[in-house]
Structures are given as C-alpha cells and as structure tokens.
Motif scaffolding. Structure first.
Motif, PDB file in Angstrom:
ATOM      1  N   VAL A 112       7.315  12.052   0.667  1.00 28.38           N
ATOM      2  CA  VAL A 112       7.772  10.767   1.178  1.00 28.38           C
ATOM      3  C   VAL A 112       6.769   9.716   0.727  1.00 28.38           C
ATOM      4  N   TRP A 113       7.225   8.809  -0.116  1.00 27.53           N
ATOM      5  CA  TRP A 113       6.387   7.728  -0.618  1.00 27.53           C
ATOM      6  C   TRP A 113       6.758   6.475   0.154  1.00 27.53           C
ATOM      7  N   VAL A 114       5.759   5.863   0.780  1.00 28.58           N
ATOM      8  CA  VAL A 114       6.001   4.726   1.666  1.00 28.58           C
ATOM      9  C   VAL A 114       5.189   3.528   1.192  1.00 28.58           C
ATOM     10  N   TRP A 115       5.869   2.394   1.011  1.00 28.18           N
ATOM     11  CA  TRP A 115       5.206   1.144   0.666  1.00 28.18           C
ATOM     12  C   TRP A 115       5.409   0.175   1.820  1.00 28.18           C
ATOM     13  N   LEU A 116       4.312  -0.259   2.422  1.00 24.55           N
ATOM     14  CA  LEU A 116       4.343  -1.239   3.510  1.00 24.55           C
ATOM     15  C   LEU A 116       3.194  -2.218   3.306  1.00 24.55           C
ATOM     16  N   GLU A 117       3.261  -3.351   3.971  1.00 22.96           N
ATOM     17  CA  GLU A 117       2.134  -4.277   3.948  1.00 22.96           C
ATOM     18  C   GLU A 117       0.907  -3.547   4.496  1.00 22.96           C
ATOM     19  N   TRP A 127       0.842  -1.189   0.000  1.00 18.88           N
ATOM     20  CA  TRP A 127       0.000   0.000   0.000  1.00 18.88           C
ATOM     21  C   TRP A 127       0.873   1.232   0.000  1.00 18.88           C
ATOM     22  N   LEU A 128       0.408   2.257  -0.647  1.00 22.61           N
ATOM     23  CA  LEU A 128       1.181   3.474  -0.840  1.00 22.61           C
ATOM     24  C   LEU A 128       0.574   4.615  -0.058  1.00 22.61           C
ATOM     25  N   SER A 129       1.416   5.391   0.561  1.00 26.19           N
ATOM     26  CA  SER A 129       0.984   6.610   1.226  1.00 26.19           C
ATOM     27  C   SER A 129       1.944   7.712   0.829  1.00 26.19           C
ATOM     28  N   SER A 130       1.442   8.848   0.422  1.00 27.77           N
ATOM     29  CA  SER A 130       2.294   9.970   0.051  1.00 27.77           C
ATOM     30  C   SER A 130       2.122  11.071   1.086  1.00 27.77           C
ATOM     31  N   HIS A 131       3.210  11.486   1.671  1.00 28.89           N
ATOM     32  CA  HIS A 131       3.192  12.522   2.699  1.00 28.89           C
ATOM     33  C   HIS A 131       4.216  13.591   2.347  1.00 28.89           C
ATOM     34  N   THR A 132       4.029  14.779   2.867  1.00 29.02           N
ATOM     35  CA  THR A 132       5.002  15.840   2.674  1.00 29.02           C
ATOM     36  C   THR A 132       5.564  16.251   4.023  1.00 29.02           C
ATOM     37  N   LEU A 133       6.873  16.098   4.186  1.00 30.66           N
ATOM     38  CA  LEU A 133       7.576  16.581   5.372  1.00 30.66           C
ATOM     39  C   LEU A 133       8.210  17.921   5.036  1.00 30.66           C
ATOM     40  N   LYS A 134       8.685  18.630   6.033  1.00 31.21           N
ATOM     41  CA  LYS A 134       9.228  19.966   5.823  1.00 31.21           C
ATOM     42  C   LYS A 134      10.731  20.003   5.566  1.00 31.21           C
ATOM     43  N   CYS A 135      11.452  18.904   5.679  1.00 33.64           N
ATOM     44  CA  CYS A 135      12.893  18.931   5.444  1.00 33.64           C
ATOM     45  C   CYS A 135      13.371  17.537   5.063  1.00 33.64           C
ATOM     46  N   GLY A 187       9.318  -4.837  -2.529  1.00 34.09           N
ATOM     47  CA  GLY A 187       9.352  -4.973  -1.082  1.00 34.09           C
ATOM     48  C   GLY A 187       8.972  -3.687  -0.384  1.00 34.09           C
ATOM     49  N   GLU A 188       9.281  -3.632   0.885  1.00 37.85           N
ATOM     50  CA  GLU A 188       8.943  -2.455   1.675  1.00 37.85           C
ATOM     51  C   GLU A 188       9.980  -1.375   1.399  1.00 37.85           C
ATOM     52  N   LEU A 189       9.487  -0.194   1.044  1.00 38.65           N
ATOM     53  CA  LEU A 189      10.347   0.831   0.473  1.00 38.65           C
ATOM     54  C   LEU A 189       9.872   2.213   0.881  1.00 38.65           C
ATOM     55  N   VAL A 190      10.823   3.144   1.042  1.00 35.80           N
ATOM     56  CA  VAL A 190      10.530   4.556   1.272  1.00 35.80           C
ATOM     57  C   VAL A 190      11.310   5.346   0.232  1.00 35.80           C
ATOM     58  N   MET A 191      10.612   6.200  -0.521  1.00 31.55           N
ATOM     59  CA  MET A 191      11.244   7.054  -1.527  1.00 31.55           C
ATOM     60  C   MET A 191      11.036   8.506  -1.135  1.00 31.55           C
ATOM     61  N   PHE A 192      12.107   9.299  -1.177  1.00 29.43           N
ATOM     62  CA  PHE A 192      12.033  10.731  -0.925  1.00 29.43           C
ATOM     63  C   PHE A 192      12.160  11.454  -2.260  1.00 29.43           C
ATOM     64  N   ALA A 193      11.342  12.479  -2.454  1.00 30.35           N
ATOM     65  CA  ALA A 193      11.415  13.293  -3.670  1.00 30.35           C
ATOM     66  C   ALA A 193      11.097  14.735  -3.298  1.00 30.35           C
ATOM     67  N   GLY A 194      11.526  15.653  -4.150  1.00 33.56           N
ATOM     68  CA  GLY A 194      11.188  17.055  -3.950  1.00 33.56           C
ATOM     69  C   GLY A 194       9.710  17.285  -4.224  1.00 33.56           C
ATOM     70  N   THR A 195       9.237  18.481  -3.947  1.00 33.97           N
ATOM     71  CA  THR A 195       7.836  18.828  -4.179  1.00 33.97           C
ATOM     72  C   THR A 195       7.720  19.772  -5.369  1.00 33.97           C
ATOM     73  N   ALA A 196       6.513  19.934  -5.883  1.00 39.30           N
ATOM     74  CA  ALA A 196       6.275  20.819  -7.022  1.00 39.30           C
ATOM     75  C   ALA A 196       6.621  22.263  -6.680  1.00 39.30           C
ATOM     76  N   THR A 197       6.433  22.666  -5.431  1.00 38.19           N
ATOM     77  CA  THR A 197       6.719  24.043  -5.019  1.00 38.19           C
ATOM     78  C   THR A 197       8.186  24.247  -4.663  1.00 38.19           C
ATOM     79  N   GLY A 198       8.916  23.154  -4.503  1.00 39.20           N
ATOM     80  CA  GLY A 198      10.311  23.257  -4.089  1.00 39.20           C
ATOM     81  C   GLY A 198      10.475  23.365  -2.584  1.00 39.20           C
ATOM     82  N   GLU A 199       9.373  23.370  -1.861  1.00 36.64           N
ATOM     83  CA  GLU A 199       9.410  23.431  -0.400  1.00 36.64           C
ATOM     84  C   GLU A 199       8.928  22.103   0.158  1.00 36.64           C
TER      85      GLU A 199
END
Length: 171
Positions: A146-151, A2-10, A130-142
């Motif tokens: 964080v894309w998270v794949w877990l069971e 399952w995928l969850s997309s979140h935005t952290l500040k740093c 498998g279980e994975l976390v991907m970090f990417a920048g945002t469209a605004t640059g701020e």
C-alpha cells in the motif's frame, strides 16, 4: 507529498476501508473516497486480455459503509453506459477534498524480466497528483503493498494511527 509503503495481508473493500478510516482520522478535512475502477471485467462481453488501452471510471463515496455500494453501481450495464458516455458515476462532493484509491494488482510488475532478473522492489512516482493510495502485489505474492501519499503533517498522524501500526509491516 510524503510516501509511506506498507504491506497489508489482504486486498478487499475491507483493506480500502482501513486505510480510508485511518486517513480520515489523520486528515480532518477529508470528505471523499474516490475509487478508480476497471471496467474491463464488468463489460459484457468482457474485454479481452490482448486488447490494449485503458477502460476505467472513478466512483466515490463519503463513508466507509458506502465502498461496496459505490463499487456495485458499476455493473455490466452501467459499465457499458459509462464507456459510451451516456452516464457519469455520481458520489463525489465537488466542494470537498478527496483521497484517490487505485490498484495495480494484476499488472505482474514482479514478473517482469528485462534481462537482468526480476525486480526486488517496486516503486511509484506521484508528481503532483494529489493525495493518493496505490495498491500493488508483493514480490512474494503474499500480502499487499500500500503506497500512500499525504501531506507531511497528515502522514505523520496517519503512520502513528494504532490501527495502521497494528496491521502493517514497515518497508
């Protein structure tokens, strides 16, 4: 998965630490944090931006405190030795389960324009990786996506973790 997309500040080892800590609370059997690390900036002389190809290694730790230490093992000399196949970066408990962290922060996904304008949304596919976390920048640059794949059952607990809930905005 399952995928969850979140935005952290740093983005820093602290951001990795937060996600790792919450993932471990949600997934009791998780024993290894594996980090995909680019060797390009660590090589001496550095690999030019115009050189095509991958140059990365995976390092691992079992503790949140070990994140910086695991990254510090991959300095200029070790990066050269890894590329030459002379050494293997240690740290992964072969008998345990792992959550792999990777980042694509400098790829400029939101800068790409194939003739119909810049992207408004980024997406990743994880097909049985498998279980994975991907970090990417945002469209605004701020901030940080964080894309998270877990069971599924682990993801439910992860998304309800008070620490995650307090730090993110759900997309």
């Amino acid at each position: 998965m399952w995928l969850s997309s979140h935005t952290l500040k740093c983005f820093s080892s602290a951001a990795v630490g937060v996600v790792w800590r919450c993932a471990r609370r949600a997934h009791e059997g998780l024993t290894n944090l594996c980090l995909v690390v680019s060797l390009r900036p660590r090589l001496s002389p550095p690999v030019g931006a115009d050189v095509f190809g991958n140059a990365w290694v995976m390092t691992a730790t079992r503790t949140e405190e070990g994140i910086r230490e695991a990254l510090s093992k991959i300095d200029g000399e070790n990066a050269r030795r890894v590329m030459a196949g002379e050494v293997h970066v240690e740290g992964h408990d072969e008998g345990g389960s792992a959550l792999v962290f990777s980042g694509l922060l400098r790829f400029g996904f939101y800068e790409a324009d194939f003739g119909w304008g810049r992207p408004r949304r980024l997406g990743f596919a994880n097909q049985d990786a498998g279980e994975l976390v991907m970090f990417a920048g945002t469209a605004t640059g701020e901030g940080l996506e964080v894309w998270v794949w877990l069971e599924e059952e682990v993801m439910v607990r992860f998304e309800r973790d008070p620490e995650i809930v307090g730090l993110v905005s759900q997309n």
